[in-house]
Each structure stands twice: as C-alpha cells, then as structure tokens.
Design an enzyme around this catalytic site. Structure first.
Site, PDB file in Angstrom:
ATOM      1  N   ASN A  16      43.897  44.371  52.453  1.00  0.00           N
ATOM      2  CA  ASN A  16      43.025  43.729  53.445  1.00  0.00           C
ATOM      3  C   ASN A  16      43.921  43.378  54.629  1.00  0.00           C
ATOM      4  OD1 ASN A  16      41.324  42.154  54.939  1.00  0.00           O
ATOM      5  ND2 ASN A  16      40.835  40.708  53.294  1.00  0.00           N
ATOM      6  N   ARG A  90      39.801  47.108  52.508  1.00  0.00           N
ATOM      7  CA  ARG A  90      38.650  46.349  52.989  1.00  0.00           C
ATOM      8  C   ARG A  90      38.477  46.677  54.475  1.00  0.00           C
ATOM      9  NH1 ARG A  90      37.971  40.339  54.987  1.00  0.00           N
ATOM     10  NH2 ARG A  90      35.724  40.363  55.110  1.00  0.00           N
ATOM     11  N   HIS A 179      30.221  40.279  54.492  1.00  0.00           N
ATOM     12  CA  HIS A 179      30.473  39.808  53.116  1.00  0.00           C
ATOM     13  C   HIS A 179      29.742  40.685  52.093  1.00  0.00           C
ATOM     14  CE1 HIS A 179      31.175  35.418  54.649  1.00  0.00           C
ATOM     15  NE2 HIS A 179      32.327  36.033  54.498  1.00  0.00           N
ATOM     16  N   LEU A 208      30.016  31.006  50.260  1.00  0.00           N
ATOM     17  CA  LEU A 208      30.461  29.856  51.057  1.00  0.00           C
ATOM     18  C   LEU A 208      31.980  29.725  50.959  1.00  0.00           C
ATOM     19  CD1 LEU A 208      27.738  27.340  49.750  1.00  0.00           C
ATOM     20  CD2 LEU A 208      27.563  28.929  51.689  1.00  0.00           C
ATOM     21  N   GLY A 209      32.681  30.335  51.902  1.00  0.00           N
ATOM     22  CA  GLY A 209      34.151  30.226  51.956  1.00  0.00           C
ATOM     23  C   GLY A 209      34.512  29.668  53.315  1.00  0.00           C
ATOM     24  N   GLY A 211      34.397  31.677  55.939  1.00  0.00           N
ATOM     25  CA  GLY A 211      33.185  32.250  56.527  1.00  0.00           C
ATOM     26  C   GLY A 211      32.064  32.052  55.515  1.00  0.00           C
ATOM     27  N   ARG A 240      33.388  28.168  62.550  1.00  0.00           N
ATOM     28  CA  ARG A 240      32.366  28.855  63.365  1.00  0.00           C
ATOM     29  C   ARG A 240      31.072  28.065  63.353  1.00  0.00           C
ATOM     30  NH1 ARG A 240      32.628  34.496  60.508  1.00  0.00           N
ATOM     31  NH2 ARG A 240      34.740  34.078  59.822  1.00  0.00           N
ATOM     32  N   ARG A 284      37.521  20.488  51.019  1.00  0.00           N
ATOM     33  CA  ARG A 284      38.169  19.488  50.144  1.00  0.00           C
ATOM     34  C   ARG A 284      38.560  18.254  50.948  1.00  0.00           C
ATOM     35  NH1 ARG A 284      41.911  24.022  47.626  1.00  0.00           N
ATOM     36  NH2 ARG A 284      41.617  24.588  49.783  1.00  0.00           N
ATOM     37  N   GLY A 332      31.247  27.334  47.364  1.00  0.00           N
ATOM     38  CA  GLY A 332      30.133  27.543  46.428  1.00  0.00           C
ATOM     39  C   GLY A 332      30.560  27.438  44.974  1.00  0.00           C
ATOM     40  N   GLU A 333      31.793  27.869  44.685  1.00  0.00           N
ATOM     41  CA  GLU A 333      32.255  27.857  43.296  1.00  0.00           C
ATOM     42  C   GLU A 333      32.810  26.510  42.858  1.00  0.00           C
ATOM     43  OE1 GLU A 333      35.126  31.067  42.951  1.00  0.00           O
ATOM     44  OE2 GLU A 333      33.756  32.397  44.027  1.00  0.00           O
ATOM     45  N   ASN A 334      33.251  25.702  43.854  1.00  0.00           N
ATOM     46  CA  ASN A 334      34.028  24.506  43.495  1.00  0.00           C
ATOM     47  C   ASN A 334      33.455  23.171  43.920  1.00  0.00           C
ATOM     48  OD1 ASN A 334      36.466  25.785  42.310  1.00  0.00           O
ATOM     49  ND2 ASN A 334      36.580  26.720  44.336  1.00  0.00           N
ATOM     50  N   GLU A 385      36.245  39.970  45.364  1.00  0.00           N
ATOM     51  CA  GLU A 385      36.158  41.113  46.274  1.00  0.00           C
ATOM     52  C   GLU A 385      37.226  42.166  45.965  1.00  0.00           C
ATOM     53  OE1 GLU A 385      35.787  37.988  49.359  1.00  0.00           O
ATOM     54  OE2 GLU A 385      34.771  39.537  50.501  1.00  0.00           O
TER      55      GLU A 385
END
Ligand code: ADP
Length: 398
Positions: A16, A90, A179, A208-209, A211, A240, A284, A332-334, A385
């Site tokens: 990437n 990527r 994404h 949700l990262g 971006g 953004r 965080r 989203g994961e955390n 990814e």
C-alpha cells in the site's frame, strides 16, 4: 530481530504505497496469519525510517533519504526463508475502468494513469509502488485491488449527482465510493458468521477508521456508499469534514479571502473530529477527554455518531431487507461508546444493543452485539484489507 523462518514458505506481498510512505504485509499462501508487516515513512527525507515486525519482534531501521525503491529493498532483506509468489497492490481509484481486481500489465497501468485526475494524490503514489515492485520482482505476477471496484455495482440513481449531465458524460463526475476492499471483506466474513451465502446477504457496513464510510450492500453487491467522487464525502472522519453545504467554499472565500485550495485543505486535514474538538483526530484521546469533562471532545463524538446514524437511515433506501448492521475499522471494532451512541439514534428502526455483548466487542457471540429483541442484528466484524488483497492476488494469479 530473528530472521529465521520455516524455509521456503510460499507467500504473497501486499503493498500500500502513499506519497512518502510504503506499508506492506507478507501473508502465507496457505493460512491467514500475517508473517511480516512493515511501514516505511518519511521517504525521500533525512528521517526516513522502516519499522518492521516479524515473529513477534519489531525493529526500527533508519534508511536516510531512501526512496520507495530503497525502502522495499530494505524490507526484502527481512524476507529470507519466504518465497513470494505474487504481489498485491492497494489502488485507490479505478474510476469506471475497473470493476474487479486485475493482473497488472502495461495497458492496465495506462488505465490507472487515466484515473489520476480523479485521485491526484493517491493514484500516482500507488503507481510508484507498482513500478518499484515490478523493477525489483520482474518475474512475479502483480495484481491491483481497487478501493472503488466493489462499488461499481451502484445504480445510476445512487451514483449520479444532481448537476448538469455533461459533467458526468465528459469528466466522469459521479459518486464512486471507497473502502471497497474492506466493505467486501466484511460482507464475506459477516455472511460466514451468519451462515448465509454472500450473494443472499444484505447489510449496512460501517468502516470507521481515520477515514470513515458506510455502505449499503444488497444481495452481496454494493448498492450505495456514503463516499462520493472523492473520499471526502459523507461521514464525519478523523480530520475530514464529510458532507458540508456545497455553498460553503464560496461563503468562506467571500468572508475570509481563503483560496479554493486552502479551503479544501482545511476540510481534509483540519476538520472532522479534530476540527470539532480542537483536540485530536484520535477517538481514544477524545473518549478519554470527554470522560474527563472536555465539552468539545464530547460534542465531537456526538456529532460523529449522530451523522453516522443519519447516514445509516439514508442507506436503508437502497435495501428491501437487512440481515445486519456491521461495525468495523479501528473505531467500529474498539469503541463500545461510539456503537452505543450510534445505536441510540436508531431506536425507531428497532435497533437495541446488548450492553454486555457490546462491551466485549461481540467476541463472545460470533460478533453479535445486539440483544435478541433487536429488529436488526448488529455485529462487530474486524476488517482485514491485507488479507483480502492477498486473497484477490491468489485468485487472479492461480
Ligand atoms: P486507518 O483508517 O488509518 O486504518 P484505523 O482503522 O486503525 O485507521 O482506525 C483508527 C481510529 O481507531 C483512531 O481514531 C483510533 O483512535 C481508533 N481506535 C483504535 N482503538 C480504539 C479504542 N480502543 N477505542 C476507541 N477508538 C479506537
């Protein structure tokens, strides 16, 4: 760092490439566990550095003034005992030229170059990665995996902007969505967890990262995305703004004298969670600050979740049925807090989370974080990814 490894493990290198960075991962042909991962940053400058992790050990190697080529050469020195079989890249923007991943050849490179005007920052950097890898591994097949390809199934009613048709016809101004590799991977994983065929699975996935984008997936195909011509449209992100009034540029120019490029840079790199909180783009940091009473951090999280929920409601228009709402990406994961605050705005849709399941990110219940009475099941499904790009590479070269 130990460089011992089982000799001759067949693997795929995933690259990437950014304008001054190169992120890579090495995955086995058989199995899913990452063998090596690395990040080279500040390339071209005196502080260029390569960080690399292998066998649970990490190293930080100074590579002053190294280019992308130098960084990849330094990385290769840590790949002893591995047999690369192919390289997956990527690629950010495939425009309307690419509806799937492709094996890289000269014609394909020319087509990516035609898409440069759509992604002037990303595509040239991605192409540098491809050229460098082709020089260093001329014998290996290489595959391009596009962020936009999964969304090429959007129908015209979802991808057309309500502006004069000529801009689409002559300049390809339309909504593309990004994404895609992540939303596609999460679809396949969710279908597996729900024991359904992917082609018969309809979801709203929320990546949700740093971006952020959400995607309506109808029977396994992307039907709409919150991102548009560029990755700037849609949700509130780390730095953004996401959607703003199209008249904002004119207003700011008239009131402040800012130039168009300055306004765009502000919307891309000083807005979103960072702009709202005045503190950080990192969820965080914001959660901790909000917990300690920082009002603007709290409000930034509220805007983030409210806008996300509003977009989820909008994406429902693309679906006849829905099997699950799925959270993924670093936030989203955390973040149980973000998931709970978003779900609270979806009451009218009958979304009810289970606090205990949400607190452990669904890990105890095959990803499920919703309560049995929730009208729509909600899941946390970690994205991957790199694995998706490695799988795509193997699919095309085998
Ligand atoms: P990228 O889009 O660069 O791949 P990630 O998917 O890693 O980024 O997501 C980065 C975001 O995830 C940051 O805002 C970070 O604060 C957030 N994040 C990571 N871990 C947590 C956590 N435990 N709680 C809340 N947010 C988290």
């Amino acid at each position: 760092m130990t460089t011992d490894h089982s000799p001759g493990t067949d693997c795929v290198i995933v690259i990437n490439c950014g304008s001054s960075s190169l992120k890579f991962a090495v995955l086995p042909v058989v199995g899913e566990e990452v063998l090596i991962k690395g990040l080279a940053e500040r390339l071209g400058g005196p502080e260029a550095v390569l960080k690399i992790e292998r066998d649970g050990e990490s190293a930080r190697i100074s590579i002053p003034s190294a280019t992308h080529r130098g960084a990849l050469q330094a990385a290769i020195r840590h790949m002893n005992g591995l047999n690369p079989r192919g390289i997956g890249h990527r690629m950010v923007h495939g425009g309307e030229e690419f509806t799937d991943s492709v094996v890289i050849c000269d014609d394909m490179m020319a087509a990516v170059e035609r898409c440069i005007c759509l992604a002037p920052l990303h595509n040239p950097a991605n192409l540098v990665g491809v050229r460098t890898a082709r020089e260093l591994f001329p014998e290996l097949p290489q595959v391009a995996v596009f962020d936009t390809a999964f969304h090429q199934t959007l129908p015209p009613k979802a991808y057309l902007y309500a502006i004069p048709r000529t801009y689409y016809e002559e300049l390809k101004v339309r909504r593309y969505g990004f994404h895609g590799t992540s939303h596609h991977y999460v679809l396949l994983e969710t279908a597996r967890l729900l024991d359904r065929r992917a082609e018969q699975t309809s979801l709203i996935t929320m990546h949700l990262g740093n971006g952020c984008s959400a995607c309506a997936i109808r029977n396994g195909r992307s039907a709409d995305s919150t991102m548009g011509l560029t990755p700037s449209e849609g949700l509130v992100m780390g730095t953004r703004s996401g959607d703003v009034d199209p008249a904002l540029h004119q207003f700011l120019q008239d009131q402040t004298g800012m130039r168009l490029g300055e306004i765009t840079a502000m919307l891309n790199s000083r807005s979103g969670l960072l702009g709202l909180s005045g503190l950080s783009n990192d969820m965080r940091t914001l959660s901790a600050a909000a917990h300690d009473g920082h009002q603007h951090a709290r409000l930034a999280i509220e805007v983030f979740c409210y806008r996300l929920a509003k977009s989820v409601c909008g994406l429902m228009a693309a679906l006849d049925t829905i099997d699950a709402l799925v959270f993924t990406g670093g936030i989203g994961e955390n973040s149980p807090q973000v998931r709970a605050m978003t779900a609270a705005h979806l009451n009218l849709l009958g979304v009810v989370l289970d606090d205990a399941r949400n607190a452990v990110h669904g890990r105890a219940d095959k990803g499920s974080i919703s309560s049995p009475e929730s009208r729509i099941p909600c899941l946390v499904v970690p994205t991957n990814e790199e694995l998706m790009i490695a799988r795509e590479t193997l699919r095309l070269i085998s």
